[in-house]
Scaffold this motif. Structure first.
Motif, PDB file in Angstrom:
ATOM      1  N   VAL A 200       8.351  15.334   8.219  1.00 17.87           N
ATOM      2  CA  VAL A 200       7.368  15.907   6.756  1.00 17.87           C
ATOM      3  C   VAL A 200       6.125  17.328   7.558  1.00 17.87           C
ATOM      4  CG1 VAL A 200       5.964  15.987   4.942  1.00 17.87           C
ATOM      5  CG2 VAL A 200       7.378  13.978   5.613  1.00 17.87           C
ATOM      6  N   LEU A 201       6.001  16.904   8.765  1.00 15.68           N
ATOM      7  CA  LEU A 201       4.996  18.166   8.718  1.00 15.68           C
ATOM      8  C   LEU A 201       6.466  19.467   9.391  1.00 15.68           C
ATOM      9  CD1 LEU A 201       2.654  16.268  10.607  1.00 15.68           C
ATOM     10  CD2 LEU A 201       1.854  18.061   8.573  1.00 15.68           C
ATOM     11  N   ALA A 202       7.143  18.952   9.798  1.00 19.28           N
ATOM     12  CA  ALA A 202       7.968  20.165  10.352  1.00 19.28           C
ATOM     13  C   ALA A 202       8.915  20.923   9.510  1.00 19.28           C
ATOM     14  CB  ALA A 202       8.946  19.176  11.348  1.00 19.28           C
ATOM     15  N   GLY A 203       9.468  20.090   8.314  1.00 17.16           N
ATOM     16  CA  GLY A 203       9.468  20.979   7.087  1.00 17.16           C
ATOM     17  C   GLY A 203       8.700  21.564   6.619  1.00 17.16           C
ATOM     18  N   MET A 204       7.248  21.856   7.195  1.00 19.57           N
ATOM     19  CA  MET A 204       6.313  22.715   6.004  1.00 19.57           C
ATOM     20  C   MET A 204       6.564  24.042   7.345  1.00 19.57           C
ATOM     21  SD  MET A 204       3.371  20.467   5.887  1.00 19.57           S
ATOM     22  CE  MET A 204       3.591  18.665   3.580  1.00 19.57           C
ATOM     23  N   GLY A 205       7.550  24.139   8.462  1.00 19.90           N
ATOM     24  CA  GLY A 205       7.476  25.394   8.701  1.00 19.90           C
ATOM     25  C   GLY A 205       6.689  25.538  10.197  1.00 19.90           C
ATOM     26  N   ARG A 208       2.704  24.200  11.316  1.00 18.09           N
ATOM     27  CA  ARG A 208       2.597  22.838  11.303  1.00 18.09           C
ATOM     28  C   ARG A 208       3.305  22.507  12.802  1.00 18.09           C
ATOM     29  NH1 ARG A 208       0.323  20.233   6.570  1.00 18.09           N
ATOM     30  NH2 ARG A 208      -0.348  19.549   8.410  1.00 18.09           N
ATOM     31  N   SER A 209       4.250  23.316  13.340  1.00 19.52           N
ATOM     32  CA  SER A 209       4.838  22.815  14.528  1.00 19.52           C
ATOM     33  C   SER A 209       3.924  21.848  15.224  1.00 19.52           C
ATOM     34  CB  SER A 209       6.054  23.849  14.730  1.00 19.52           C
ATOM     35  OG  SER A 209       4.726  24.906  15.942  1.00 19.52           O
ATOM     36  N   THR A 210       3.014  22.468  16.012  1.00 17.61           N
ATOM     37  CA  THR A 210       2.539  22.076  17.110  1.00 17.61           C
ATOM     38  C   THR A 210       1.855  20.135  16.139  1.00 17.61           C
ATOM     39  OG1 THR A 210       1.297  23.578  17.690  1.00 17.61           O
ATOM     40  CG2 THR A 210       0.620  21.388  18.345  1.00 17.61           C
ATOM     41  N   GLU A 211       1.455  20.261  15.190  1.00 17.63           N
ATOM     42  CA  GLU A 211       1.315  19.415  15.080  1.00 17.63           C
ATOM     43  C   GLU A 211       2.959  17.885  14.884  1.00 17.63           C
ATOM     44  OE1 GLU A 211      -1.610  18.874  10.993  1.00 17.63           O
ATOM     45  OE2 GLU A 211      -0.759  21.018  10.979  1.00 17.63           O
ATOM     46  N   ALA A 212       3.278  18.248  14.481  1.00 17.86           N
ATOM     47  CA  ALA A 212       4.854  17.671  13.965  1.00 17.86           C
ATOM     48  C   ALA A 212       5.643  16.942  15.315  1.00 17.86           C
ATOM     49  CB  ALA A 212       5.856  18.943  13.485  1.00 17.86           C
ATOM     50  N   CYS A 213       5.050  17.984  16.583  1.00 17.45           N
ATOM     51  CA  CYS A 213       5.467  17.480  17.786  1.00 17.45           C
ATOM     52  C   CYS A 213       4.903  16.520  17.660  1.00 17.45           C
ATOM     53  CB  CYS A 213       4.856  18.958  18.835  1.00 17.45           C
ATOM     54  SG  CYS A 213       6.918  20.011  18.222  1.00 17.45           S
ATOM     55  N   ALA A 214       3.222  16.667  17.952  1.00 17.07           N
ATOM     56  CA  ALA A 214       2.103  15.403  18.560  1.00 17.07           C
ATOM     57  C   ALA A 214       2.439  14.325  17.652  1.00 17.07           C
ATOM     58  CB  ALA A 214       0.641  16.416  18.118  1.00 17.07           C
ATOM     59  N   ALA A 215       2.974  14.770  15.904  1.00 24.98           N
ATOM     60  CA  ALA A 215       3.043  13.558  15.023  1.00 24.98           C
ATOM     61  C   ALA A 215       4.198  12.186  16.007  1.00 24.98           C
ATOM     62  CB  ALA A 215       3.262  13.527  13.831  1.00 24.98           C
ATOM     63  N   ILE A 216       5.431  12.719  16.965  1.00 22.55           N
ATOM     64  CA  ILE A 216       6.780  12.854  17.431  1.00 22.55           C
ATOM     65  C   ILE A 216       5.717  11.980  18.501  1.00 22.55           C
ATOM     66  CG2 ILE A 216       8.871  12.925  18.357  1.00 22.55           C
ATOM     67  CD1 ILE A 216       8.893  13.348  14.877  1.00 22.55           C
ATOM     68  N   LEU A 258      12.533  22.664  13.352  1.00 26.38           N
ATOM     69  CA  LEU A 258      11.878  23.001  14.063  1.00 26.38           C
ATOM     70  C   LEU A 258      12.467  24.541  14.323  1.00 26.38           C
ATOM     71  CD1 LEU A 258       8.599  21.334  14.858  1.00 26.38           C
ATOM     72  CD2 LEU A 258       8.124  22.505  13.059  1.00 26.38           C
ATOM     73  N   ALA A 259      13.476  23.951  14.907  1.00 28.63           N
ATOM     74  CA  ALA A 259      14.403  25.156  16.576  1.00 28.63           C
ATOM     75  C   ALA A 259      14.053  26.872  16.065  1.00 28.63           C
ATOM     76  CB  ALA A 259      15.537  24.353  16.744  1.00 28.63           C
ATOM     77  N   GLU A 264      14.011  26.466  21.725  1.00 29.84           N
ATOM     78  CA  GLU A 264      13.519  25.283  22.860  1.00 29.84           C
ATOM     79  C   GLU A 264      13.559  23.830  22.529  1.00 29.84           C
ATOM     80  OE1 GLU A 264       9.552  25.767  21.941  1.00 29.84           O
ATOM     81  OE2 GLU A 264      10.960  27.369  22.113  1.00 29.84           O
ATOM     82  N   LEU A 265      13.383  23.896  21.051  1.00 27.29           N
ATOM     83  CA  LEU A 265      13.259  22.422  20.916  1.00 27.29           C
ATOM     84  C   LEU A 265      15.209  21.703  20.190  1.00 27.29           C
ATOM     85  CD1 LEU A 265      10.550  22.731  18.626  1.00 27.29           C
ATOM     86  CD2 LEU A 265      10.722  21.435  20.745  1.00 27.29           C
ATOM     87  N   ALA A 266      16.007  22.716  20.115  1.00 25.04           N
ATOM     88  CA  ALA A 266      17.476  22.666  19.693  1.00 25.04           C
ATOM     89  C   ALA A 266      17.853  21.900  20.905  1.00 25.04           C
ATOM     90  CB  ALA A 266      18.515  23.708  19.854  1.00 25.04           C
TER      91      ALA A 266
END
Length: 360
Positions: A200-205, A208-216, A258-259, A264-266
């Motif tokens: 969900v966080l990743a979809g926000m662009g 929120r990328s840092t939060e998204a990666c931390a959640a994963i 997020l890519a 680099e996330l790809a």
């Protein structure tokens, strides 16, 4: 209401935003009343644990069919099971323990019908079944019921994400996490919820990328910790997808979102998609299809055109095996835009022609 199929299958619009979440939050925290025992003298039938077990087994069969062929076909069988279970509860006597366990099973079945309806592209009816499942679970005092609430909320988050209501999805995932008992025995569930939150966080662009990666990352940590404590034996009857393949599937999807902001996330998305694909049991045809599409997207994002086209053809073949999953078909269509930057390359143009034929 749970068995009024004509009404629930009608053209109902899905609700998003606070119109959906505010009422849910108001009554989810209310106390559980539970079902009181019903005197055998008042009704002709009698529910025992054998009947409840039959409903729980039926749910497992319906879910197995859903993962193999999609929700469009599976929901009809599940609706028949739901009607039978609700009528049985309405017309029979039972003791309090058995009645509340049956109500929890009915709640779980209603939630699964919601997910099947969503998979079939029937988002309005899906939401109705989700809500009725939540209401039934909240009324049950069975030990499974609070986890059924969490499971349904998790599926509602997936639907809201698909519908583009990321704020509503974030709000409901927080509610689901708050509803989960604070016990390490449920870390596998907590890991799944954090991975969904990462999506969900990743979809926000980018913001929120840092939060998204931390959640994963947290999801994988919780999953590793989960092995040290034995969960309740019934947990697998409430959550069918717990484990590494699901976490990796959510991770690959989040990294792909997020890519564009963090190229680099790809590569991380590719690695997670490969591991998810190899981790899914062969019976999870739809989920393997999603992983193949993620893998194709990741390879297009990195310019690995020949491999992307090969994986994309495998994704087309896998999608054809799940004929009644409209969500999988819609996700397959994203490969048109993913491959568009490489038009003019012979292999890509040939793949795009095959994709267009598959989507007709």
């Amino acid at each position: 209401m749970l068995t009024r199929r004509a009404l629930l299958a009608a053209a109902i619009e899905a609700t998003t935003g606070s119109t959906l979440t505010d009422p849910l939050l108001r009554w989810l925290d209310l106390g559980q009343n539970g079902l009181a025992a019903v005197d055998p003298a008042s009704r002709s039938g009698r529910i025992n644990l054998g009947a409840v077990n039959a409903v729980e087994r039926a749910i497992q069969h319906c879910v197995a069919s859903d993962t193999a062929v999609g929700g469009g076909l599976s929901r009809e069988a599940a609706l028949g099971q739901l009607k039978w279970a609700v009528d049985l509860l309405d017309e029979s006597s039972y003791d309090g323990e058995t009645g509340n366990r049956m109500l929890a099973a009915i709640a779980k079945l209603s939630g699964e019908i919601g997910y099947m309806s969503h998979d079939a592209g029937m988002n309005g009816p899906a939401q109705r079944y989700f809500v009725y499942g939540l209401q039934a679970a909240r009324e049950s005092t069975d030990e499974r019921a609070p986890l059924v609430v969490v499971a349904i909320l998790g599926d509602m988050v997936r639907q809201l994400r698909t519908l583009g209501d990321l704020a509503g999805a974030e709000r409901l995932i927080e509610v689901a996490l708050a509803q989960l008992p604070n016990d390490q025995a449920f870390h596998s569930v907590r890991a799944m919820l954090w991975s969904v939150k990462g999506r969900v966080l990743a979809g926000m662009g980018a913001s929120r990328s840092t939060e998204a990666c931390a959640a994963i990352d947290l999801a994988f940590e919780l999953s590793a910790d989960a092995t040290s404590v034995q969960p309740p034996e019934w947990l697998g009857s409430v959550f069918y997808y717990l484990g590494e393949p699901e976490l990796r599937s959510h991770a690959s999807d989040a990294y792909l979102d997020l890519a564009p902001h963090r190229p680099e996330l790809a590569a991380k998305a590719e690695a997670q998609a490969v591991d998810a694909l190899h981790g899914w049991d062969i019976a999870f045809v739809r989920e393997r299809g999603y992983s193949l599409i993620d893998l194709t997207r990741a390879r297009f994002a990195q310019g690995e055109l020949e491999q992307a086209c090969n994986d994309g053809r495998s994704a087309i073949e896998m999608t054809a095996q799940v004929p009644s999953s409209m969500r999988l078909r819609a996700y397959l269509s994203t490969l048109e835009s993913e491959s568009a930057p490489y038009r003019g390359e012979k292999a890509v143009d040939e793949f795009r022609d095959e994709l267009r034929l598959a989507l007709v």
